[in-house]
Design a protein around this motif. Structure first.
Motif, PDB file in Angstrom:
ATOM      1  N   ASP A 100      67.235  44.225  13.882  1.00  0.00           N
ATOM      2  CA  ASP A 100      68.601  44.206  14.154  1.00  0.00           C
ATOM      3  C   ASP A 100      68.946  45.250  15.479  1.00  0.00           C
ATOM      4  O   ASP A 100      69.618  44.766  16.324  1.00  0.00           O
ATOM      5  N   ALA A 101      68.020  46.274  15.488  1.00  0.00           N
ATOM      6  CA  ALA A 101      68.090  47.197  16.645  1.00  0.00           C
ATOM      7  C   ALA A 101      67.828  46.520  17.876  1.00  0.00           C
ATOM      8  O   ALA A 101      68.481  46.887  19.209  1.00  0.00           O
ATOM      9  N   HIS A 102      67.052  45.501  18.102  1.00  0.00           N
ATOM     10  CA  HIS A 102      66.609  44.730  19.219  1.00  0.00           C
ATOM     11  C   HIS A 102      67.318  43.271  19.135  1.00  0.00           C
ATOM     12  O   HIS A 102      66.709  42.400  19.989  1.00  0.00           O
ATOM     13  N   ARG A 103      68.060  42.899  18.372  1.00  0.00           N
ATOM     14  CA  ARG A 103      68.770  41.441  18.272  1.00  0.00           C
ATOM     15  C   ARG A 103      67.715  40.325  18.358  1.00  0.00           C
ATOM     16  O   ARG A 103      67.863  39.345  18.901  1.00  0.00           O
ATOM     17  N   ALA A 145      67.509  31.699  10.220  1.00  0.00           N
ATOM     18  CA  ALA A 145      67.596  32.462  11.553  1.00  0.00           C
ATOM     19  C   ALA A 145      66.876  33.803  11.228  1.00  0.00           C
ATOM     20  O   ALA A 145      66.816  34.133  12.559  1.00  0.00           O
ATOM     21  N   ARG A 146      66.665  34.375  10.172  1.00  0.00           N
ATOM     22  CA  ARG A 146      65.815  35.640  10.083  1.00  0.00           C
ATOM     23  C   ARG A 146      64.305  35.253  10.524  1.00  0.00           C
ATOM     24  O   ARG A 146      63.687  34.479   9.898  1.00  0.00           O
ATOM     25  N   TYR A 147      63.710  36.172  11.093  1.00  0.00           N
ATOM     26  CA  TYR A 147      62.279  36.297  10.921  1.00  0.00           C
ATOM     27  C   TYR A 147      61.735  37.319  10.089  1.00  0.00           C
ATOM     28  O   TYR A 147      62.639  38.389   9.670  1.00  0.00           O
ATOM     29  N   ALA A 148      60.564  37.358   9.437  1.00  0.00           N
ATOM     30  CA  ALA A 148      60.300  38.024   8.277  1.00  0.00           C
ATOM     31  C   ALA A 148      59.368  39.586   9.034  1.00  0.00           C
ATOM     32  O   ALA A 148      58.198  39.540   8.747  1.00  0.00           O
ATOM     33  N   ILE A 149      60.333  40.294   9.701  1.00  0.00           N
ATOM     34  CA  ILE A 149      59.954  41.358  10.083  1.00  0.00           C
ATOM     35  C   ILE A 149      60.863  42.501   9.802  1.00  0.00           C
ATOM     36  O   ILE A 149      62.034  42.242   8.990  1.00  0.00           O
ATOM     37  N   ASP A 150      60.584  43.859  10.021  1.00  0.00           N
ATOM     38  CA  ASP A 150      61.469  44.762   9.551  1.00  0.00           C
ATOM     39  C   ASP A 150      62.906  44.461   9.802  1.00  0.00           C
ATOM     40  O   ASP A 150      63.094  44.503  11.259  1.00  0.00           O
TER      41      ASP A 150
END
Length: 410
Positions: free
Chosen positions: A171-174, A161-166
């Motif tokens: 999380d701040a932008h869902r 489910a996670r993208y490999a970004i900061d």
């Protein structure tokens, strides 16, 4: 006797699709579509059980008028919204974010959360909200249930489910992979297990929902562990008008070198890409006709479509480790035999093959199209999202007495 009917509403920005079902025998009492809401001439097609469709055209300025028109058509068949046999209204809601993992009786908190998700589903959630609020005004006493396209995919592990970004930015932008077409993937994976004569929890299935929008899912024991669509329905397979997977730097290139705005790129990738961008057609029937006539542009579009599809089959085979079945569904998946044949061609080493004769047979029931001795079953399973929504809605209302709601918020 308790009421057993469920009205399913799928409210779009300018349309309302609906079905009325009696859950005692899973019988369809009526189906219909009202389109072109807000235009000079709106159209309504209504088909009660037993056939005999009625069509109407006129001015429908808004969704309130649309639902009143739907209610009037149902009343002509003795199926009006004021019927004491109506147990609930089930609404398709496209984006439920991480909060909604199951069907949910709608209250003010649920409405607020659906509204809060509009930035990640600007084309869908506003229309879904309008349909809900209009239905609530017409039947304020009746349980209204939201069934979310994203819910089935909330079982994906964080690794999928996670993208490999900061992480903080995400999380701040869902920003994460939510997936869509969940009601279809849930229904088809369960029906595939039934077709194999096995329990869903014992079966691993790759589901290929191939319509104008297209998505794949890897379902292990009845639970989604990966799916091709992501933050939005743009990611993944090549679709009718959407690009699917693409190097994100293409967007920066189009901005810096092509001078395109964010809105222009959004329109390009969502409405002018995919099959229509490659060959000018997004109807697979027409593309196949052109391929058979020797049209090289159509052939390239078809080959790109199949190449992407085959990549996802292979990827999800690796994710699952063991695959019991590959199921084709939705308009293209159910009706385009050449797509099914091409998608598994060359994958015999993975145990995948189709029987030419079985694949050519058309039908509206779930069926196997693989050879009898195939290691992995290949199936055609007609999807039924409205039945899935009705089933989930009825089970929730009967099980909870209509009291479930914002406890699904976390």
């Amino acid at each position: 006797m308790s009421p057993t009917r469920v009205l399913v509403l799928n409210s779009g920005s300018s349309s309302v699709k609906y079905q009325l079902l009696d859950m005692r025998g899973s019988d369809r009492l009526a189906v219909g579509l009202l389109e072109r809401i807000g235009e000079e001439t709106s159209r309504l097609k209504h088909t009660p059980a037993g056939g005999g469709s009625r069509e109407w055209s006129g001015s429908i300025p808004d969704h309130e008028s649309a639902l009143k028109a739907v209610a009037a058509e149902l009343a002509k068949d003795g199926l009006g919204l004021d019927s004491p046999e109506l147990a609930a209204i089930g609404h398709r809601v496209v984006h439920g974010g991480r909060h909604f993992t199951e069907p949910t009786v709608i209250d003010d908190a649920v409405l607020a959360e659906i509204e809060r998700l509009i930035p990640v589903a600007p084309l869908h959630n506003p229309a879904n909200l309008t349909g809900i609020r209009t239905a609530q005004a017409l039947r304020p006493d009746l349980p209204q249930v939201a069934v979310f396209d994203t819910a089935f995919h909330t079982t994906m592990p964080e690794s999928a489910a996670r993208y490999a970004i900061d992480v903080e930015t995400a999380d701040a932008h869902r920003i994460r992979r939510y997936g869509f077409h969940g009601t279809s993937h849930a229904y088809v994976s369960r029906e595939t297990a039934r077709l194999l004569g096995r329990a869903p929890e014992d079966v691993n299935v790759i589901v290929l929902h191939l319509g104008n929008g297209a998505s794949a899912s890897a379902v292990r024991g009845g639970r989604c562990v990966d799916t091709s669509m992501g933050l939005t329905p743009l990611e993944g397979l090549v679709m009718g008008t959407r690009s699917g997977d693409m190097d994100p730097a293409v967007i920066f290139h189009l901005m810096r070198v092509g001078g395109m705005s964010a809105d222009e790129i959004d329109t390009l990738l969502n409405k002018r890409s995919g099959l229509i961008g490659l060959c000018g057609d997004n109807d697979m029937r027409e593309i196949r006709r052109r391929v058979d006539a020797g049209d090289e542009r159509a052939r390239l579009a078809f080959d790109i479509y199949i190449h992407r599809l085959k990549k996802y089959i292979g990827a999800y085979y690796a994710v699952l480790g063991r695959v019991d079945a590959v199921a084709f569904t939705a308009g293209v998946g159910e009706n385009a035999a050449p797509v099914r044949e091409a998608a598994v061609a060359g994958l015999e080493g993975l145990g995948l093959a189709v029987d030419g004769g079985l694949n050519a047979v058309r039908g509206d029931t779930a069926r196997l199209i693989s050879p009898a001795d195939a290691r992995v079953a290949v199936a055609v399973v007609p999807t039924d999202e409205e039945m899935e929504i009705a089933t989930q809605t009825y089970a929730l209302v009967i099980g909870s007495g209509g009291s479930a709601g914002s406890e699904n918020l976390t």
